[in-house]
Design a protein around this motif. Sequence first.
Motif, mmCIF file in Angstrom:
data_model
loop_
_atom_site.group_PDB
_atom_site.id
_atom_site.type_symbol
_atom_site.label_atom_id
_atom_site.label_comp_id
_atom_site.label_asym_id
_atom_site.label_seq_id
_atom_site.Cartn_x
_atom_site.Cartn_y
_atom_site.Cartn_z
ATOM 1 N N VAL A 151 0.832 -1.217 0.000
ATOM 2 C CA VAL A 151 0.000 0.000 0.000
ATOM 3 C C VAL A 151 0.866 1.267 0.000
ATOM 4 C CG1 VAL A 151 -1.595 1.364 1.421
ATOM 5 C CG2 VAL A 151 -2.002 -1.076 1.131
ATOM 6 N N SER B 205 -7.162 -1.568 -4.147
ATOM 7 C CA SER B 205 -6.965 -2.686 -3.207
ATOM 8 C C SER B 205 -7.223 -4.035 -3.860
ATOM 9 C CB SER B 205 -7.819 -2.499 -1.952
ATOM 10 O OG SER B 205 -9.178 -2.548 -2.292
ATOM 11 N N VAL C 236 -4.504 -1.854 8.901
ATOM 12 C CA VAL C 236 -4.318 -1.874 7.443
ATOM 13 C C VAL C 236 -5.322 -2.808 6.750
ATOM 14 C CG1 VAL C 236 -2.532 -3.670 7.428
ATOM 15 C CG2 VAL C 236 -2.531 -1.921 5.633
ATOM 16 N N CYS D 6 -8.406 5.585 4.475
ATOM 17 C CA CYS D 6 -7.460 4.500 4.232
ATOM 18 C C CYS D 6 -6.041 4.932 4.606
ATOM 19 C CB CYS D 6 -7.509 4.053 2.773
ATOM 20 S SG CYS D 6 -8.932 3.010 2.422
ATOM 21 N N ARG D 7 -5.724 6.191 4.351
ATOM 22 C CA ARG D 7 -4.372 6.668 4.688
ATOM 23 C C ARG D 7 -4.146 6.555 6.193
ATOM 24 N NH1 ARG D 7 -5.256 10.738 0.626
ATOM 25 N NH2 ARG D 7 -5.454 12.401 2.158
ATOM 26 N N CYS E 298 -10.392 3.403 -4.013
ATOM 27 C CA CYS E 298 -9.707 2.463 -3.105
ATOM 28 C C CYS E 298 -10.013 1.024 -3.504
ATOM 29 C CB CYS E 298 -10.125 2.708 -1.656
ATOM 30 S SG CYS E 298 -9.703 4.356 -1.077
ATOM 31 N N ARG F 194 -5.733 4.321 8.001
ATOM 32 C CA ARG F 194 -5.823 2.901 8.342
ATOM 33 C C ARG F 194 -4.498 2.162 8.196
ATOM 34 N NH1 ARG F 194 -11.369 2.546 5.002
ATOM 35 N NH2 ARG F 194 -12.830 2.708 6.723
ATOM 36 N N VAL F 195 -3.597 2.658 7.344
ATOM 37 C CA VAL F 195 -2.337 1.950 7.108
ATOM 38 C C VAL F 195 -1.645 1.627 8.418
ATOM 39 C CG1 VAL F 195 -0.039 2.097 6.074
ATOM 40 C CG2 VAL F 195 -2.003 3.007 4.892
ATOM 41 N N CYS G 178 -12.772 -0.969 2.198
ATOM 42 C CA CYS G 178 -13.183 0.423 1.932
ATOM 43 C C CYS G 178 -14.091 0.423 0.707
ATOM 44 C CB CYS G 178 -11.954 1.290 1.676
ATOM 45 S SG CYS G 178 -12.418 2.996 1.345
ATOM 46 N N TYR H 36 -4.959 6.744 -2.127
ATOM 47 C CA TYR H 36 -6.062 6.214 -1.301
ATOM 48 C C TYR H 36 -6.829 7.352 -0.631
ATOM 49 C CZ TYR H 36 -4.494 1.336 -1.682
ATOM 50 O OH TYR H 36 -4.191 0.084 -2.148
ATOM 51 N N ILE I 8 -8.409 -1.432 4.853
ATOM 52 C CA ILE I 8 -8.316 -0.858 3.498
ATOM 53 C C ILE I 8 -9.041 -1.773 2.504
ATOM 54 C CG2 ILE I 8 -6.683 -0.401 1.609
ATOM 55 C CD1 ILE I 8 -4.797 0.784 3.656
#
Length: 429
Positions: free
Chosen positions: A194, A228, A213, A205-206, A224, A208-209, A219, A201, A216
């Motif tokens: 990612v 993904s 993670v 999501c940014r 995304c 969530r990394v 999402c 993203y 993602i």
Amino acid sequence: MKFRAPEGTRDIPPAQAETAERWRNTALWQSLEAKVRECFARFGYEEIRTPIFELTELFHKSSGETSDVVEKEMFSFKGRGEKGESFSLRPELTPGTIRAVLEDSLLEKKSFWKLWYMGPAFRGEAPQAGRFRQFTQLGVEAVGSADPLVDAETMILFAEILKSAGVAAWELRINSIGCGTCRGGYREALRAAVTPELPKYCENCRRRVERNVFRILDCKVPGCVALSSLLPAAIDHACAACRGHMASVEEALKGAGTPYTVDPRIVRGLDYYTRTVFEFSSSSLGAQNALCGGGRYDTLVRDMGGPDVGSVGFAAGVERILLAMEQGAAAARPDFFAVAIRPELRAPLFEAVNRLRRAGLSGDMDFEGKSIKAQFRRADKSGARYALVLGPEEAAQGKVKLKDMLKEGEERAVSLDEAAAALKEGVRS
Ligand code: AMP
């Protein structure tokens, strides 16, 4: 001032209210509930009931700090009194159920429990079609077994519930998200894949990394989703034990004839899942097409202070099942509706009605002083097979007149005992 139900909540009136939305009637709810209870019993599940609010901390510990549900959707409030604890309306029923299992030391009495529940859950989501702030979940928790057959059994059970409810358009997608041994490696593999693409993203999501993670993968933002779909799949990073577990689940589903597909995007929003995760959805629903989500949670019981035992469960939205059902349900038909030919006969009629009810029959009479014609109209509308008529002649003979609503005009004078017997017979025929 006219009051309205709070946003995101819906009333469920009786069927005769004839609301525009077919699912909003208690006759339909009761018929589904009865079918669901029958399915649970057939599969050996027993009911558990827990409070609709719990200490907020319980949800933080179990559902997880990073899940959407806990992060932004809980209705929380301060308790009264000195302690000032924070409570939350339950956004799901698993944490309360596991708490209850441990609090009542259920696992000391029996090492494996198959529990079901049904009741309201609360989430502060933006309301839309099929998404409410108060909704109803039915679900199961099979606590105390690591057997992959139990994973399969929960899915077979939900498929059976859908069949018995008359929901034909559904699909089941399953995945394995690994265990303590292999999940770390998968997490790193995801992060590595990612990170170079991160600016593409969405903002969520940014975040969530670092925090979670895996999220993602589920999402819903189109950009995304496209990105993904190229990410590594959990099953390719699964350890031998997890792969073996998944293979056994698949074999059992095939054996039962329960159709499914493996979908690497199924990760589930809650933190406690291990190995098997699954979702049922229905193409007959709109954007909110999820019927049921579940999976295995082999570390939750231990993390909540209990023994180290495996568990698996699912939760489904009752409103969504009702929305996906092809058939409606008619209101229950009473056995009789009683009609008084004269106002002074209402009292003896009331007595007769209650005697019949005590004999196990269902029925009603007019309580609004309606005309004879209107009483017969009401009898007709009630759907009762028989009208029970009390006129001066019958009253003098200690009898009532039974009028068969199906066979227009057919009526006979009988004693109340005979009426009870005839009604029982007529109801059966
Ligand atoms: P979840 O744990 O979020 O997967 O929820 C389990 C099931 O509950 C979903 O598959 C839906 O059928 C239902 N559900 C979840 N949230 C809502 C909601 N806000 N309104 C109605 N049903 C919901």
